[in-house]
Write a protein that holds these residues in place. Structure first.
Motif, PDB file in Angstrom:
ATOM      1  N   UNK A 187       0.843  -1.201   0.000  1.00 12.53           N
ATOM      2  CA  UNK A 187       0.000   0.000   0.000  1.00 12.53           C
ATOM      3  C   UNK A 187       0.873   1.243   0.000  1.00 12.53           C
ATOM      4  N   UNK A 188       0.466   2.234  -0.777  1.00  6.47           N
ATOM      5  CA  UNK A 188       1.216   3.486  -0.859  1.00  6.47           C
ATOM      6  C   UNK A 188       1.937   3.594  -2.186  1.00  6.47           C
ATOM      7  N   UNK A 189       2.687   4.663  -2.347  1.00 10.16           N
ATOM      8  CA  UNK A 189       3.446   4.870  -3.575  1.00 10.16           C
ATOM      9  C   UNK A 189       4.563   3.836  -3.675  1.00 10.16           C
ATOM     10  N   UNK A 190       4.564   3.056  -4.758  1.00 10.24           N
ATOM     11  CA  UNK A 190       5.549   1.985  -4.908  1.00 10.24           C
ATOM     12  C   UNK A 190       6.970   2.519  -4.985  1.00 10.24           C
ATOM     13  N   UNK A 191       7.136   3.742  -5.427  1.00 15.45           N
ATOM     14  CA  UNK A 191       8.472   4.321  -5.564  1.00 15.45           C
ATOM     15  C   UNK A 191       8.910   5.099  -4.331  1.00 15.45           C
ATOM     16  N   UNK A 192       8.057   5.161  -3.326  1.00 13.93           N
ATOM     17  CA  UNK A 192       8.365   5.973  -2.146  1.00 13.93           C
ATOM     18  C   UNK A 192       8.149   5.181  -0.861  1.00 13.93           C
ATOM     19  N   UNK A 193       8.892   4.087  -0.713  1.00 11.40           N
ATOM     20  CA  UNK A 193       8.873   3.293   0.510  1.00 11.40           C
ATOM     21  C   UNK A 193       7.457   2.885   0.916  1.00 11.40           C
ATOM     22  N   UNK A 194       6.806   2.044   0.127  1.00  7.69           N
ATOM     23  CA  UNK A 194       5.427   1.635   0.453  1.00  7.69           C
ATOM     24  C   UNK A 194       5.381   0.757   1.690  1.00  7.69           C
ATOM     25  N   UNK A 195       4.205   0.670   2.276  1.00  7.22           N
ATOM     26  CA  UNK A 195       3.999  -0.187   3.434  1.00  7.22           C
ATOM     27  C   UNK A 195       3.667  -1.597   2.957  1.00  7.22           C
ATOM     28  N   UNK A 196       4.166  -2.598   3.685  1.00  9.83           N
ATOM     29  CA  UNK A 196       3.964  -3.999   3.322  1.00  9.83           C
ATOM     30  C   UNK A 196       3.316  -4.720   4.494  1.00  9.83           C
ATOM     31  N   UNK A 197       2.253  -5.484   4.198  1.00 12.51           N
ATOM     32  CA  UNK A 197       1.542  -6.257   5.215  1.00 12.51           C
ATOM     33  C   UNK A 197       1.421  -7.702   4.735  1.00 12.51           C
ATOM     34  N   UNK A 198       1.348  -8.629   5.667  1.00 11.50           N
ATOM     35  CA  UNK A 198       1.136 -10.033   5.343  1.00 11.50           C
ATOM     36  C   UNK A 198      -0.135 -10.534   6.022  1.00 11.50           C
TER      37      UNK A 198
END
Length: 255
Positions: A187-198
């Motif tokens: 989630x978030x801008x892929x080029x600007x440190x997006x957040x990752x959830x599992x």
């Protein structure tokens, strides 16, 4: 002959060792997360969606505080009533402007839905009595990848929102090689440190935390089994065919 066979066996072994790599056996895999990349703890978004360039807005504009939307206004034909209920789509242009009836091109990006509705009602109040504006974004999308990114779907997020489970179900569900216990949400801008959830959807007990609402441009990646053996065999098969052919030719002419 023995030397030739030994060389061929050595060549096959080198190929097998070289193929023992994710990059070669799973070249289509995407969104690999480095160990250093933090895995975020999911929290429901507290931010309202803000209008962006290239959004498509469904716009409904009526007068008298929306009285005609209930369908009892005088002179309402069936077609005009249906149009008022569905709205008309307008594109937010690359520069953040939207071209609307009467108002022409006006800036609209950066507003939430509520702010934009109030903003347009204020502008239209110069021309109409008690204007009533309803807006919705019709092209919000989420992206779902399966089977090492060899299968992908684009899911439209409706006005009433969409959950993670609903999005997966709308694409036909997980596949035979999917890992339902390892679903990645980016989630978030892929080029600007997006957040990752599992997420783990394998057990019924884990579903209570998975009924999350998707946001525009969310990326869902359903991990899959590596299938190293079958992939390695597919990669090596042409070389084995070449080896068999070479040995056959050698046996015919040099025996």
């Amino acid at each position: 002959m023995k030397l030739f066979k030994s060389f061929m066996i050595f060549l096959v072994l080198v190929l097998l060792i070289g193929l023992n790599s994710c990059k070669i056996l799973r070249p289509s895999e995407m969104f690999i997360v480095d160990e250093e990349h933090p895995i975020a703890e999911f929290k429901p978004s507290e931010k309202e969606y803000k209008i962006k360039p290239f959004d498509k807005l469904s716009v409904r504009i009526t007068t008298n505080d929306g009285f005609s939307l209930i369908g009892v206004g005088q002179g309402n034909t069936e077609s005009s009533y249906r149009r008022q209920q569905q709205g008309i789509e307008y594109l937010v242009e690359f520069d953040g402007l939207i071209k609307l009836p009467t108002l022409g091109r006006i800036p609209i990006t950066g507003y939430t839905m509520r702010e934009a509705e109030e903003y347009l009602e204020e502008l239209y109040s110069q021309y109409y009595q008690s204007p009533f504006v309803l807006l919705s974004v019709t092209n919000r999308k989420a992206y779902i990848f399966f089977n090492g990114a060899t299968k992908a779907n684009i899911v439209t997020i409706p006005t009433e929102n969409l959950t993670l489970i609903e999005a997966i179900a709308s694409t036909g569900g997980v596949t035979e090689i999917s890992r339902s216990y390892r679903i990645k949400l980016i989630r978030g801008e892929l080029t600007e440190n997006p957040e990752v959830y599992y997420w783990n959807l394998r057990r019924l007990d884990d579903l209570k935390d998975s009924n999350i609402l998707l946001e525009a441009n969310d990326v869902i990646y359903v991990d899959s089994k590596p299938q190293y053996i079958s992939r390695a065999l597919r990669e090596v098969a042409p070389y084995l065919t070449l080896l068999t052919t070479a040995l056959s030719v050698y046996g015919i002419f040099f025996r």
